[in-house]
Design a protein around this motif. Structure first.
Motif, PDB file in Angstrom:
ATOM      1  N   TYR A 152      20.679 117.615 -21.330  1.00  0.00           N
ATOM      2  CA  TYR A 152      21.966 117.149 -21.432  1.00  0.00           C
ATOM      3  C   TYR A 152      22.893 117.712 -20.306  1.00  0.00           C
ATOM      4  O   TYR A 152      23.061 119.038 -20.591  1.00  0.00           O
ATOM      5  CB  TYR A 152      22.669 117.348 -22.952  1.00  0.00           C
ATOM      6  N   SER A 153      23.479 117.381 -19.296  1.00  0.00           N
ATOM      7  CA  SER A 153      24.063 117.898 -18.045  1.00  0.00           C
ATOM      8  C   SER A 153      25.401 118.516 -18.723  1.00  0.00           C
ATOM      9  O   SER A 153      25.846 119.476 -17.948  1.00  0.00           O
ATOM     10  CB  SER A 153      24.372 117.009 -17.179  1.00  0.00           C
ATOM     11  N   ASN A 154      26.080 118.127 -19.885  1.00  0.00           N
ATOM     12  CA  ASN A 154      27.412 118.715 -19.826  1.00  0.00           C
ATOM     13  C   ASN A 154      27.284 120.051 -20.760  1.00  0.00           C
ATOM     14  O   ASN A 154      28.244 120.721 -21.102  1.00  0.00           O
ATOM     15  CB  ASN A 154      28.072 117.840 -20.914  1.00  0.00           C
ATOM     16  N   PRO A 214      22.502 123.647 -18.985  1.00  0.00           N
ATOM     17  CA  PRO A 214      21.528 122.502 -19.603  1.00  0.00           C
ATOM     18  C   PRO A 214      19.996 122.867 -19.599  1.00  0.00           C
ATOM     19  O   PRO A 214      19.288 122.148 -20.141  1.00  0.00           O
ATOM     20  CB  PRO A 214      21.816 121.285 -18.445  1.00  0.00           C
ATOM     21  N   SER A 246      34.656 111.016 -24.616  1.00  0.00           N
ATOM     22  CA  SER A 246      33.919 111.586 -23.601  1.00  0.00           C
ATOM     23  C   SER A 246      33.219 112.639 -23.824  1.00  0.00           C
ATOM     24  O   SER A 246      33.651 113.671 -24.594  1.00  0.00           O
ATOM     25  CB  SER A 246      34.992 111.833 -22.285  1.00  0.00           C
ATOM     26  N   ASP A 247      32.127 112.844 -23.209  1.00  0.00           N
ATOM     27  CA  ASP A 247      31.235 114.322 -23.716  1.00  0.00           C
ATOM     28  C   ASP A 247      31.614 115.076 -22.542  1.00  0.00           C
ATOM     29  O   ASP A 247      30.954 116.131 -22.322  1.00  0.00           O
ATOM     30  CB  ASP A 247      29.533 113.835 -23.848  1.00  0.00           C
ATOM     31  N   HIS A 248      32.479 114.827 -21.486  1.00  0.00           N
ATOM     32  CA  HIS A 248      32.780 115.768 -20.553  1.00  0.00           C
ATOM     33  C   HIS A 248      33.951 116.657 -20.947  1.00  0.00           C
ATOM     34  O   HIS A 248      34.968 115.967 -21.654  1.00  0.00           O
ATOM     35  CB  HIS A 248      33.505 114.644 -19.280  1.00  0.00           C
ATOM     36  N   THR A 292      17.999 114.315 -16.527  1.00  0.00           N
ATOM     37  CA  THR A 292      19.249 114.963 -16.943  1.00  0.00           C
ATOM     38  C   THR A 292      20.261 113.791 -17.116  1.00  0.00           C
ATOM     39  O   THR A 292      20.508 113.053 -15.893  1.00  0.00           O
ATOM     40  CB  THR A 292      19.770 116.188 -16.073  1.00  0.00           C
ATOM     41  N   THR A 293      21.224 113.933 -18.094  1.00  0.00           N
ATOM     42  CA  THR A 293      22.351 113.000 -18.203  1.00  0.00           C
ATOM     43  C   THR A 293      23.255 113.610 -19.024  1.00  0.00           C
ATOM     44  O   THR A 293      23.059 114.426 -19.954  1.00  0.00           O
ATOM     45  CB  THR A 293      21.715 111.754 -18.687  1.00  0.00           C
ATOM     46  N   ASN A 294      24.485 112.897 -18.942  1.00  0.00           N
ATOM     47  CA  ASN A 294      25.857 113.379 -19.692  1.00  0.00           C
ATOM     48  C   ASN A 294      25.986 112.463 -20.942  1.00  0.00           C
ATOM     49  O   ASN A 294      26.811 112.439 -21.635  1.00  0.00           O
ATOM     50  CB  ASN A 294      26.944 113.265 -18.966  1.00  0.00           C
ATOM     51  N   SER A 295      24.821 111.387 -21.016  1.00  0.00           N
ATOM     52  CA  SER A 295      24.865 110.616 -22.238  1.00  0.00           C
ATOM     53  C   SER A 295      23.955 110.931 -23.389  1.00  0.00           C
ATOM     54  O   SER A 295      22.559 110.705 -22.882  1.00  0.00           O
ATOM     55  CB  SER A 295      24.711 108.963 -21.672  1.00  0.00           C
TER      56      SER A 295
END
Length: 303
Positions: free
Chosen positions: A198-200, A204, A133-135, A226-229
């Motif tokens: 990139y939201s993480n 960002p 996970s990128d979280h 914007t995304t976390n992927s």
């Protein structure tokens, strides 16, 4: 109410055995105690802690949120105690138990998988659980043994952070995007372009660069997406929907085959440091220590 040190660990081993075995009856069979003894020990533990650890009926049992947290921490304490006894007695323990890891998605698939394969061959008694996970996860609260994360996110001073890799980011766009909207020559021109963010990231909508004279350029941007992927961000970039900035490992193939055009190539690259993060425990379990040593040995990727 303060707990006396003489009974601080009472019930902990029984509780973890019940969870591992799935029932009071199975735990009784494994430990040689009666089911009523097991039940009384769990009741005394819950009374002392002042919380319910297990939801239980005549047919099923499940952990409460407090029970899940207590179970994870108890596992670590029990393993540390076993490690200490074996160290004192001179025995070499073969790694075993559950090793819980978190790592970024692309890093896990591309670089950590070969290390995990070697670890699994060397230590077959260890069961590995990986959250890709990128979280940013809560290492202690969620019961992880070790996580891999960028140094920018390794902020907790109570944890050990060990550098294992250096890489960099690059800024890219597709040829179709640049044909339609023009090629920015300087990072300051990004404010006039469509950006994929990139939201993480901690910030960002702040893209930092180093100018040719060594000064820091802080570019406040407005993202159209914007995304976390990172994979989705890259896909949209290739489809001409904007400019993105990602780790070079994700971009090199696209740059080489012409799907992507690198921007600001004459500017110093933005460095990324990947770190192993783990609790500062005095008695680290063998499974964790061997994993850390193997990652450091195999990922000799300093640049």
């Amino acid at each position: 109410m303060a707990v006396s040190q003489t009974n601080l660990l009472d019930g902990m081993v029984i509780f973890t055995t019940v969870v591992d075995q799935g029932s009071f009856t199975n735990a009784a069979n494994v430990t040689g105690h009666s089911t009523s003894f097991i039940s009384k020990e769990i009741n005394k533990l819950e009374d002392r802690l002042g919380v319910r650890l297990l939801h239980r009926t005549t047919r099923t049992q499940s952990l409460t949120p407090e029970g899940e947290h207590y179970y994870r921490q108890s596992q670590q304490l029990i393993e540390s105690a076993q490690e200490l006894e074996q160290a004192i007695s001179g025995k070499q323990e073969e790694p075993k138990g559950v090793l819980k890891i978190s790592c970024p998605v692309h890093f896990g698939a591309d670089q950590l998988s070969p290390v995990l394969a070697k670890y699994m061959q060397l230590y077959p008694k260890v069961k590995i659980e990986v959250l890709a996970s990128d979280h940013k996860v809560d290492l202690i609260g969620e019961g992880y043994d070790v996580v891999l994360r960028s140094s920018a996110n390794a902020e907790d001073s109570s944890l050990i952070s060990r550098l294992v890799q250096r890489s960099c980011t690059r800024t890219v766009a597709s040829p179709s995007y640049l044909k339609q909207f023009g090629i920015p020559k300087h990072p300051s021109e990004l404010t006039r372009h469509k950006l994929l963010c990139y939201s993480n990231h901690k910030q960002p909508y702040v893209w930092n660069y180093v100018d040719s004279d060594g000064s820091l350029l802080r570019i406040d941007v407005t993202g159209v997406f914007t995304t976390n992927s990172p994979e989705m961000e890259l896909s949209l970039c290739k489809l001409g929907q904007g400019i993105c900035r990602l780790p070079e490992a994700l971009l090199l193939d696209g740059i080489e085959n012409g799907e992507l055009v690198e921007l600001f190539a004459d500017f110093p690259v933005h460095k990324i440091e990947m770190c192993l993060v783990y609790p500062s425990r005095k008695h680290m379990s063998t499974k964790v220590r061997r994993f850390i040593d193997l990652v450091v040995e195999e990922l000799r990727l300093f640049s």
